[in-house]
Scaffold this active site. Structure first.
Site, PDB file in Angstrom:
ATOM      1  N   SER A 172       0.843  -1.189   0.000  1.00 53.13           N
ATOM      2  CA  SER A 172       0.000   0.000   0.000  1.00 53.13           C
ATOM      3  C   SER A 172       0.891   1.256   0.000  1.00 53.13           C
ATOM      4  O   SER A 172       1.757   1.377  -0.857  1.00 53.13           O
ATOM      5  CB  SER A 172      -0.973  -0.044   1.183  1.00 53.13           C
ATOM      6  OG  SER A 172      -2.014   0.888   1.024  1.00 53.13           O
ATOM      7  N   ASP A 273      -8.382  -4.429  -6.823  1.00 59.39           N
ATOM      8  CA  ASP A 273      -7.939  -3.273  -6.042  1.00 59.39           C
ATOM      9  C   ASP A 273      -8.529  -1.982  -6.614  1.00 59.39           C
ATOM     10  O   ASP A 273      -8.575  -1.795  -7.835  1.00 59.39           O
ATOM     11  CB  ASP A 273      -6.407  -3.203  -6.087  1.00 59.39           C
ATOM     12  CG  ASP A 273      -5.807  -2.344  -4.990  1.00 59.39           C
ATOM     13  OD1 ASP A 273      -6.484  -1.408  -4.522  1.00 59.39           O
ATOM     14  OD2 ASP A 273      -4.656  -2.603  -4.614  1.00 59.39           O
ATOM     15  N   HIS A 303      -7.315  -5.209  -2.222  1.00 61.78           N
ATOM     16  CA  HIS A 303      -6.155  -4.519  -1.658  1.00 61.78           C
ATOM     17  C   HIS A 303      -5.676  -5.180  -0.362  1.00 61.78           C
ATOM     18  O   HIS A 303      -6.446  -5.375   0.575  1.00 61.78           O
ATOM     19  CB  HIS A 303      -6.538  -3.055  -1.396  1.00 61.78           C
ATOM     20  CG  HIS A 303      -5.397  -2.149  -1.081  1.00 61.78           C
ATOM     21  ND1 HIS A 303      -4.560  -1.654  -2.046  1.00 61.78           N
ATOM     22  CD2 HIS A 303      -4.948  -1.647   0.099  1.00 61.78           C
ATOM     23  CE1 HIS A 303      -3.664  -0.870  -1.485  1.00 61.78           C
ATOM     24  NE2 HIS A 303      -3.859  -0.865  -0.188  1.00 61.78           N
TER      25      HIS A 303
END
Length: 336
Positions: A172, A273, A303
């Site tokens: 991330s 995602d 994600h």
């Protein structure tokens, strides 16, 4: 008389900011997920094949805590181990390397790759806006160079670490940190440390204009549009937009990728995602710039799916995709 604090901003479940400047990161979402944000104490005795310890490094006026993972079998061998330098995610605003969700996955990564994992506690926004997290991450790399040159002491690294095979990894927003640190590393002499590879995992590469995947993909517990917008609003330099080079390294405001000296890159993307499309823009820009970049897609996943221990334990598909993801990291490290 105690003065009442007033809430001025929040990211649901994760973060609350008060008018006195204080920040509360106590998890307030569903109780069954709280354990994933609970800190795991270090343990220098081997438990399930891994030993974990924290150390403090001093960098220009502040102390930086760093967590290390050492696999037991490798510690008994004379063979030097690759070093994985990991940067936590959380939109630059939340999470710590000692959270259970990171502990459980990086124990697995360390054991699978037979590598030493080094994870700094990057300072977080909004108290410390960007580029503070990038500076902390790069300072950790410079500390590793100091250890390699015997200027700093860290017995696990000195005895077992192969400083010629150092890999950057982050998920991330930690994936953004990977790109930035790799970029800085390419412009300085880090010898005897060699950055052999970079693995941005589901990086938070975005731009001001919404991508199609942001508009069409389902939101997940680990990433909603509100989280994405709020975290970056709190983390980016005041007045900056998502087109900032840290969040949009493939954009016009960023240094040209052609001019960067980068190691081999394994870009990990989750098919479902929210930021998949802008991650793919980065991939295409890297290919156009003739960079050594490999794409790995976790099909059907969202994600940071592998951090969700509940899903990993209860959903055979998520479990299998997590196994495959860790195997891919292992293969990339073995190849480089």
């Amino acid at each position: 008389m105690v003065q009442q604090k007033n809430l001025v901003d929040e990211v649901s479940g994760w973060l609350r900011i008060y008018d006195d400047g204080s920040v509360d990161r106590t998890w307030t979402g569903p109780a069954q997920f709280k354990f994933m944000s609970d800190p795991v104490p270090s343990h220098e005795k081997f438990i399930d094949g891994i030993a974990v310890r924290d150390t403090i490094i001093s960098r220009e006026g502040h102390d930086l805590r760093v967590r290390l993972y050492l696999p037991e079998k490798a510690s008994e061998s004379k063979k030097k181990l690759p070093i994985i330098l990991h940067f936590q995610g959380g939109g630059f605003c939340i999470s710590e390397p000692d959270w259970f969700m990171y502990y459980q996955i990086y124990v697995r990564v360390a054991l699978s790759t037979q590598a030493i994992v080094v994870s700094p506690f990057l300072r977080r926004a909004p108290e410390h806006r960007l580029p503070t997290a990038i500076d902390d991450a790069f300072d950790t790399l410079l500390w590793l160079q100091s250890v390699a040159r015997s200027g700093s002491r860290e017995p696990w690294l000195e005895e077992h670490g192969d400083f010629n095979r150092l890999f950057l990894i982050g998920d991330s927003s930690g994936g953004n940190v990977v790109h930035e640190v790799a970029s800085r590393a390419g412009s300085v002499d880090l010898s005897p440390v060699r950055v052999a590879g970079a693995i941005p995992v589901h990086p938070g590469f975005v731009r001001s204009e919404r991508s199609r995947s942001e508009l069409e993909m389902p939101q997940s517990p680990f990433l909603t549009l509100d989280m994405l917008d709020k975290f970056l609003e709190l983390a980016l330099p005041v007045g900056a937009t998502k087109d900032h080079p840290i969040t949009c390294p493939m954009g016009e405001a960023a240094p040209a990728l052609e001019g960067l000296k980068l190691p081999a890159v394994l870009l990990c993307v989750a098919e479902m995602d929210l930021v998949r499309d802008t991650e793919m823009e980065y991939y295409e820009a890297m290919k156009k710039a003739n960079k050594d970049v490999e794409l790995y897609v976790s099909h059907g996943m969202s994600h940071s799916f592998y951090l969700n221990k509940v899903a990993v334990d209860t959903d055979p598909n998520v479990s299998a995709k997590t196994d495959a993801f860790i195997t891919k990291i292992k293969e990339f490290i073995q190849e480089h």
